[in-house]
Structures are given as structure tokens and as C-alpha cells.
Write an enzyme that holds these catalytic residues in place. Structure first.
Site, PDB file in Angstrom:
ATOM      1  N   ASP A 102      13.139  -6.972   3.093  1.00  0.00           N
ATOM      2  CA  ASP A 102      13.411  -8.088   2.189  1.00  0.00           C
ATOM      3  C   ASP A 102      14.005  -7.543   0.891  1.00  0.00           C
ATOM      4  OD1 ASP A 102      10.988  -6.881   1.454  1.00  0.00           O
ATOM      5  OD2 ASP A 102      10.160  -8.735   0.648  1.00  0.00           O
ATOM      6  N   GLU A 155       9.448  -2.215   6.601  1.00  0.00           N
ATOM      7  CA  GLU A 155       8.781  -3.482   6.904  1.00  0.00           C
ATOM      8  C   GLU A 155       8.586  -3.769   8.390  1.00  0.00           C
ATOM      9  OE1 GLU A 155      10.153  -3.656   2.757  1.00  0.00           O
ATOM     10  OE2 GLU A 155      11.086  -3.025   4.635  1.00  0.00           O
ATOM     11  N   GLY A 215       9.619  -3.151  -2.062  1.00  0.00           N
ATOM     12  CA  GLY A 215       9.874  -3.764  -3.352  1.00  0.00           C
ATOM     13  C   GLY A 215      10.350  -2.787  -4.402  1.00  0.00           C
TER      14      GLY A 215
END
Length: 280
Positions: A154, A146, A123
Site C-alpha cells: 500500500d 505485505e 509505511g
């Protein structure tokens, strides 16, 4: 959100302030390496809305509190607890708003300066590498890790990594390996390298100087890109159409680093690897 600092900001996980022509976002959870939670995402989005329509604000700058890095990613503990004890709606709401924020940063109409010093993962990449001015230092360690926890890159990570030269993005996405300033520039996840010792002066200069001038005053040549020397075997192995064939090629390669990479892939989530490769 004008003046020096937003009211009550001292105890906040996101600090907001303006200095001259620049508005500042500081991720302020240093003990958690500034990991993002839902409240932080919403606060950043609200600030961007206010500053987008404030003619006094010409530049937005995001930094991380503490000495370790900008942001280690989303707060995985919160997501894990929601999956274990809740019904998943809290995590879904967090991801929805986080992804909207990432997309908004990518199209923000004012210069968005991301100081990617130290650790920038998951993130943290989402709130920085989509910006229009991405700064790395000799301390930068960037990663989308991830696949090691059964997830996929993501926050727009597969989009960013798919644009990297050759198969470098595939390598980084599947392994989750961290990389430094030179490789961040090579792969298109950063724009400029500044010595970490210059960051305080650079950020201060943004109060009264246009971003290009401030960058030009402090930018320096980046360290060598380590991945550039590995392009031959990375491109050859990762051009395969399946995860199984990629691993087979890595194990058959003459390079010891390729065989070590195969072992990393064999330790990651098989499902995550397949979904990530399809996404790229």
C-alpha cells in the site's frame, strides 16, 4: 515549530525542530523501530502544513531515531487489535490519513529529504520513497513485505514498484523481499547513496546549504545492484499474466534462486498475490 524544537517534544513519537533553512521530522519510537501510528501521521501532516507556508523553511528532512532504521512500517498491532476488538473504523481512519500524507509528500512544493538508513519497510517507504530527495546507505534494507501477512503493498507502493525496470517491481511486490541501496537506486526508490558515517554531517549541512550542494559533498558510489544480475530470469518469469503461471515458470527455471523464489510465493497469501499482481 520554529526555533530549535517544538514544545513538549521530548516525550513525543514525532520530534519536530528547525535548524537554519531546514526543518526536521524525527520518527521517535525506536523500540518499535519507529512504526507509524495515527497520531504520528497527523503530527507529520500538521508540520508539513506549517512549513509549506513558512518562508524561513526551505527544506524538510525526515529521519528515524535509534540505530536500527527509519521506519518498519505502520503499527500492525494497532490495526490487528482494531480488527479483532473493534469495528475497523480506527484502522480505516489511519489508512485514509496515511495515504493522504503519502500523496502529499509526493507533491510537496519544497525539497523533502528522506534519510532511508537501516530498515525502511511498508509505511516507512510511504513517508520516504515519495519524497523528492531519497538517500540510502550501505545499511539500508528496503521492502514492501505485505503479501506475507495477507495484505498488498500500500502507501503507493504498487505505483512505485510498477515503475521499476522490467519485472523487478513485480518480483519485489509479490515476494516482499528486502533489498539494499544499489537495488533501491536501480528500481527508482532512491536517488543518492551516502555512507552512513556521513549522515550526521550531511543533515547538519542542510541548515545552511542548498540540498544539491550538500548531496554532492557527501554522495558516494552505491554498492552493486544484486537484482541486476537476476534480471534475465526475473523478467522471463514475472512477465506471465497470472500468479499460477509465474510460479510455474519459476519452478521450471534453471536458476536455483528462481526455485527458491517460487517457494516464497507459495508461502505468501494467495489472495494478496493476485490482488497485488492486478494492482501492478
Amino acid at each position: 515549530m520554529s526555533g530549535t524544537e517544538a514544545p513538549g517534544a521530548a516525550g513525543e513519537s514525532v520530534l519536530l525542530r528547525t535548524e537554519g533553512r531546514a526543518a526536521h521530522i524525527t520518527l521517535n519510537r525506536p523500540r518499535a523501530l519507529n512504526a507509524l501510528n495515527h497520531a504520528m501521521v497527523r503530527r507529520i501532516d500538521q508540520a508539513l502544513t506549517a512549513w509549506e507556508h513558512d518562508p524561513a523553511v526551505e527544506t524538510v528532512v525526515i529521519t528515524g531515531a535509534g540505530e536500527r532504521g527509519l521506519c518498519a512500517g505502520g503499527d500492525i498491532r494497532v490495526v490487528h487489535d482494531d480488527a479483532r476488538d473493534g469495528d475497523g473504523t480506527a484502522s480505516a481512519a489511519f489508512w485514509r490519513d496515511e495515504y493522504h500524507l503519502n500523496a502529499r509528500i509526493a507533491r510537496y512544493p519544497k525539497p523533502y529529504v528522506a534519510v532511508m538508513d537501516g530498515i525502511v519497510m511498508g509505511g516507512g517507504v510511504g513517508v520516504s520513497a515519495h519524497g523528492s530527495v531519497r538517500i540510502v546507505t550501505e545499511r539500508s534494507r528496503v521492502a514492501m513485505p505485505e503479501t506475507g501477512i495477507g495484505f498488498v503493498p500500500d502507501v503507493g507502493g504498487t505505483h512505485l514498484l510498477a515503475l521499476a525496470p522490467g519485472e523487478l517491481g513485480t518480483h519485489l511486490a509479490l515476494t516482499g523481499a528486502s533489498f539494499g541501496a544499489g537495488d533501491a537506486l536501480l528500481c527508482g526508490l532512491a536517488d543518492h547513496h551516502l555512507p552512513s558515517s556521513s549522515l550526521r554531517r550531511f543533515v547538519s549541512d542542510l541548515a545552511d546549504r542548498p540540498v544539491p550542494e550538500a548531496v554532492a559533498a557527501h554522495a558516494r558510489p552505491a554498492p552493486p545492484a544484486e537484482l541486476a544480475e537476476r534480471r534475465e530470469w526475473i523478467d522471463a518469469c514475472y512477465s506471465a499474466g497470472t500468479v499460477e503461471e509465474i510460479i510455474r515458470r519459476l519452478l521450471a527455471a534453471d536458476e536455483p534462486a528462481a526455485k527458491e523464489t517460487a517457494e516464497i510465493l507459495l508461502g505468501n497469501s494467495p489472495t494478496a498475490l493476485k490482488v497485488t499482481l492486478a494492482s501492478l
